[in-house]
Each structure stands twice: as structure tokens, then as C-alpha cells.
Design a protein around this motif. Structure first.
Motif, PDB file in Angstrom:
ATOM      1  N   TRP A   1       0.956  -1.104   0.098  1.00  0.00           N
ATOM      2  CA  TRP A   1      -0.092  -0.054   0.148  1.00  0.00           C
ATOM      3  C   TRP A   1       0.877   1.167  -0.088  1.00  0.00           C
ATOM      4  O   TRP A   1       1.863   1.309   0.732  1.00  0.00           O
TER       5      TRP A   1
ATOM      6  N   ASP B   1      -3.112   3.957  -2.871  1.00  0.00           N
ATOM      7  CA  ASP B   1      -2.979   2.879  -4.029  1.00  0.00           C
ATOM      8  C   ASP B   1      -2.325   1.564  -3.184  1.00  0.00           C
ATOM      9  O   ASP B   1      -1.844   1.621  -2.322  1.00  0.00           O
ATOM     10  N   LYS B   2      -2.993   0.467  -3.887  1.00  0.00           N
ATOM     11  CA  LYS B   2      -2.759  -1.087  -3.296  1.00  0.00           C
ATOM     12  C   LYS B   2      -1.937  -1.669  -4.435  1.00  0.00           C
ATOM     13  O   LYS B   2      -2.888  -2.375  -5.187  1.00  0.00           O
TER      14      LYS B   2
ATOM     15  N   GLY C   1      -3.123   4.598  -8.195  1.00  0.00           N
ATOM     16  CA  GLY C   1      -4.252   3.839  -7.434  1.00  0.00           C
ATOM     17  C   GLY C   1      -5.419   3.958  -8.058  1.00  0.00           C
ATOM     18  O   GLY C   1      -6.242   3.156  -8.054  1.00  0.00           O
ATOM     19  N   LEU C   2      -5.839   5.127  -8.761  1.00  0.00           N
ATOM     20  CA  LEU C   2      -7.143   5.164  -9.296  1.00  0.00           C
ATOM     21  C   LEU C   2      -7.025   4.269 -10.551  1.00  0.00           C
ATOM     22  O   LEU C   2      -8.229   3.873 -10.848  1.00  0.00           O
ATOM     23  N   LYS C   3      -5.893   3.939 -11.109  1.00  0.00           N
ATOM     24  CA  LYS C   3      -5.993   3.092 -12.277  1.00  0.00           C
ATOM     25  C   LYS C   3      -6.277   1.666 -11.832  1.00  0.00           C
ATOM     26  O   LYS C   3      -7.124   0.825 -12.607  1.00  0.00           O
ATOM     27  N   HIS C   4      -5.667   1.334 -10.662  1.00  0.00           N
ATOM     28  CA  HIS C   4      -5.961   0.137 -10.132  1.00  0.00           C
ATOM     29  C   HIS C   4      -7.519  -0.111  -9.801  1.00  0.00           C
ATOM     30  O   HIS C   4      -8.030  -1.185 -10.123  1.00  0.00           O
ATOM     31  N   ARG C   5      -8.032   0.969  -9.264  1.00  0.00           N
ATOM     32  CA  ARG C   5      -9.345   0.848  -8.591  1.00  0.00           C
ATOM     33  C   ARG C   5     -10.277   0.635 -10.025  1.00  0.00           C
ATOM     34  O   ARG C   5     -11.267  -0.184 -10.055  1.00  0.00           O
ATOM     35  N   LEU C   6      -9.893   1.376 -10.937  1.00  0.00           N
ATOM     36  CA  LEU C   6     -10.814   1.333 -12.188  1.00  0.00           C
ATOM     37  C   LEU C   6     -10.839  -0.072 -13.111  1.00  0.00           C
ATOM     38  O   LEU C   6     -11.750  -0.454 -13.610  1.00  0.00           O
TER      39      LEU C   6
ATOM     40  N   ALA D   1     -10.064  -4.085  -9.024  1.00  0.00           N
ATOM     41  CA  ALA D   1      -9.754  -4.704  -7.865  1.00  0.00           C
ATOM     42  C   ALA D   1      -8.495  -4.506  -7.499  1.00  0.00           C
ATOM     43  O   ALA D   1      -7.742  -3.889  -8.306  1.00  0.00           O
ATOM     44  N   ASP D   2      -8.054  -4.500  -6.067  1.00  0.00           N
ATOM     45  CA  ASP D   2      -6.986  -4.367  -5.824  1.00  0.00           C
ATOM     46  C   ASP D   2      -6.067  -5.547  -6.529  1.00  0.00           C
ATOM     47  O   ASP D   2      -6.401  -6.461  -6.765  1.00  0.00           O
TER      48      ASP D   2
END
Length: 401
Positions: free
Chosen positions: A76, A85-86, A372-377, A380-381
């Protein structure tokens, strides 16, 4: 007198790696170090990131050593009390003494190990003479000086250690545990600074066997009262410099000894001599904050053992022209220059007070937030065990994103 092709002085990370590599290649070598088992030492505590692990794997030793480490597949990134971010991260927690002793386990029986100190070295273009503290003497074609920060032996050879930045950074290590809960919500975390005047670039938390380890970094003077406070009342001292950290980590306790180690930026001069080569910190130190110390060691030793020593031993003599080729190696020089640039740039971006450095910090915040936003979009983590260029690079003690 014992005779060998290569005498390695110093059995830390660089020396033990070199001994294992040369032994596997069938090159006659002797490792000289005063410790039968390498003792606890507050240095490397984590290896991380595809670049650094790639350098380690180039030695041929990584896979067996990393089986003894504690892996973490996700890291994280947090700042200002918020998780940005995760991200996926390949990282391994392993205390320095355990790392060195794991490398020593990979040294083949054909490499002789002598428990002693080297007290004098006489270098020439043919054979080198090493006098040991146990009254033994070694005759070797090549001496590899891998004795880190111990300067006495080098001074006897006319090698000077020049300090370029005294106490460039301070590394702090301790165990940290959640209070009132079974564990922290993150598998590993890098929490970045909240204000430049605190002079704390980041804290890294990562699993180490059955506990969570923390490496905290500071740009402060060695007599700073805050360093006394972090030893005596560590929770209060940490809350004072990173007030948002508790919002992510929750209530926590710090246990055991709080270890503090200043790090100088230093470089050797007068080192280019016949029959003698310096590797790792014996040649040049770097800043633990930036995560490049292990990169330099693995680059030095891999180039030396895979490329230059086999070439040098294939012909007579060990003159200065042969040794110069190692110091001029493009990959080594690039790694040395990169580590020094990072040492100065990271400090400037962490504590600089002008508009430019403020903009740099916010830009880095934006990069982490965007990742982090890219990962959320994506939905999932990142799954544990995934690898990504967003994983943090390891410092001499832990990692920075």
C-alpha cells in the motif's frame, strides 16, 4: 603460507556473494572474515522490486536465498492519512545477518573459509600477500576487498575514503504491532511524508516472519533531540512527525530495541592498484533512503565474478590495466552514478522548501494517486504475488516507492 587465486577479505553481503559465485565457477578462493556466523547488524532488511531482484538473480544465488525470506505480494502507498494505492509488489523481508548467512550456506566446500582478520596486504603485479590476525599468510593472485566501512586495511594501502556528505541520512528500525486487533489491514505499506519540515521522507512497513517490521528514514543531524525521543518514546515521536499515519495503521505499539544508524556518502580514491579490487561499500557508499545499496553490491559482484575475474585469471599477471577494466565497466559506472543521483535528488525533494520542490512533491503525490485510481478502475486491488513496475525499490534497509 596458503596459496589461492582469489582472496576475499570481508564476509558480509559483497564478500559472501563473491565467495559463493567463485566457488560455483570452480575458481580457487579463500574467504577471510572474523565471524564464524555473521552477527546481527542493522543494515539491509528487505529486498524488493524487479530491478533489484533482477540484479540479485544475475548472481545465480537469489532463488535459494529468497526461500528463507518473508514474501509480500502487495504494497500500500499512503500519505496525509489516506491510502493512495494498493499496488502489486514483489518484496522479501530478511534481516541482514540472515541474508548473509543464507548466502554463506551457498558457498561450496571448495572455498576455504578462515576465521580471522586481515591485518596487512602487500600488492604487486604478480601475487599479493595477506597477513592475518592468526599469524597465517595468504598468497593470492587477486585480493577482493569487501570489508565495507572498515578503513584501516585500506589506509595501509594508501587508499583514502573521502566523505562527500556526512550523516547524509538516518535509518531507524523497529518492530511494530497493532493494538487491540489481530493484524494491520495492509500486507505491507510505504507511508510518505506529510510536511517537509519534519525531515522524514517515509516509513516502510513489511512482514518479517511472524511480525511486522518498520524502517523509518530521516534527514536530521546526529545530535537532533528527536532521535533521542524516537528511542525513548517511539510512538509519540512517530506520531509527531507523521500525524496521519495512525489514521491508516490504527492504534499501534512499538516493541524491542529501536535501532538508529547514520549513513555517510563516501567514495574511495587511490584504489586503482595492481592485484587489488574494491567492491560494495568498500569502494563507494550510498544512501539507504533510496534503495540502491544492494543494487550496487549485486552489480559490482556480478560483473567482477562473471566477467572480469575469469578473464584476468586466464593470463599471467594482475597489473593495474586489468583492474582498471572493472572500474570502467559501463554497467558498474551507470549503477554508481544512478545511486548517487538518487541520493541527492531524494533528499532535495524530501526537504526542499522552494516552490520547485513543493511542486515535485505534489507531482509524486499525483502519480501515486493516479496509479491507485487506475488500479481501482481496473476493478480490484492487485492480487498478491503479482509483479509490477510500481513496486517499491529496496533501500539498504527497506523500500521506497
Amino acid at each position: 603460507m596458503k596459496h589461492t587465486d582469489v582472496a576475499i577479505i570481508g564476509g558480509g553481503l559483497a564478500g559472501s556473494t563473491a565467495a559463493a559465485m567463485l566457488g560455483r565457477a570452480g575458481i580457487a578462493a579463500i574467504l577471510v572474515d572474523p565471524h564464524v556466523v555473521y552477527p546481527p547488524d542493522f543494515r539491509i532488511e528487505k529486498l524488493a522490486g524487479p530491478a533489484q531482484l533482477g540484479r540479485f538473480r544475475a548472481t545465480g544465488l537469489a532463488d535459494s536465498v529468497l526461500r528463507k525470506a518473508t514474501p509480500s505480494g502487495q504494497n500500500w502507498i499512503a500519505r496525509f492519512g489516506y491510502v493512495l494505492d494498493k499496488g502489486p509488489s514483489e518484496q522479501y523481508g530478511l534481516l541482514y545477518d540472515l541474508l548473509v548467512n543464507a548466502l554463506r550456506d551457498e558457498i561450496p566446500p571448495g572455498v576455504e573459509r578462515i576465521v580471522a582478520k586481515a591485518v596487512a596486504v602487500t600488492a604487486s603485479e604478480d601475487r599479493q600477500r595477506i597477513v592475518l590476525s592468526n599469524d597465517q599468510t595468504i598468497s593470492a593472485r587477486l585480493v577482493v576487498l569487501a570489508n565495507g566501512l572498515n578503513v584501516g586495511l585500506r589506509h595501509g594501502l594508501g587508499i583514502v575514503r573521502r566523505i562527500e556528505s556526512a550523516a547524509h541520512s538516518i535509518s531507524i528500525g523497529f518492530d511494530i504491532a497493532p493494538r487491540g486487533r489481530a493484524g494491520f489491514p495492509f500486507p505491507a505499506m510505504t507511508y510518505f511524508q506529510e510536511r517537509a519540515r519534519a525531515r522524514i521522507p517515509y516509513i516502510s512497513l513489511f512482514p518479517l516472519r511472524d511480525r511486522m517490521r518498520a524502517n523509518l528514514f530521516a534527514y536530521r543531524e546526529v545530535d537532533d533531540p528527536w532521535l533521542r525521543a524516537i528511542r525513548r518514546t517511539p510512538v509519540e515521536a512517530l506520531d509527531a512527525v507523521l500525524p496521519g499515519f495512525r489514521r491508516v495503521a490504527g492504534d499501534y505499539a512499538i516493541s524491542g530495541e529501536v535501532k538508529v544508524r547514520p549513513a555517510d556518502l563516501a567514495v574511495s580514491s587511490g584504489h586503482q592498484q595492481p592485484g587489488l579490487v574494491l567492491v560494495g561499500d568498500a569502494f563507494r557508499t550510498t544512501c539507504p533512503v533510496t534503495g540502491t545499496g544492494s543494487d550496487k553490491v549485486f552489480t559490482d559482484v556480478e560483473r567482477l565474478c562473471n566477467v572480469y575475474i575469469p578473464q584476468w585469471l586466464a593470463s599471467q599477471g594482475m597489473g593495474e590495466a586489468k583492474i582498471a577494466a572493472f572500474y570502467a565497466d559501463p554497467l558498474k559506472q551507470a549503477c554508481d552514478a544512478w545511486s548517487m543521483r538518487k541520493a541527492w535528488q531524494f533528499k532535495s525533494v524530501s526537504i526542499g522548501t522552494g516552490p520547485y520542490w513543493l511542486a515535485q512533491r505534489w507531482a509524486r503525490f499525483g502519480v501515486s494517486f493516479g496509479r491507485g485510481l487506475k488500479h481501482r478502475l481496473a476493478g480490484a486491488d492487485a492480487p498478491a504475488g503479482a509483479h509490477s513496475s510500481s513496486s517499491s525499490s529496496s533501500s539498504s534497509l527497506s523500500s521506497s516507492a
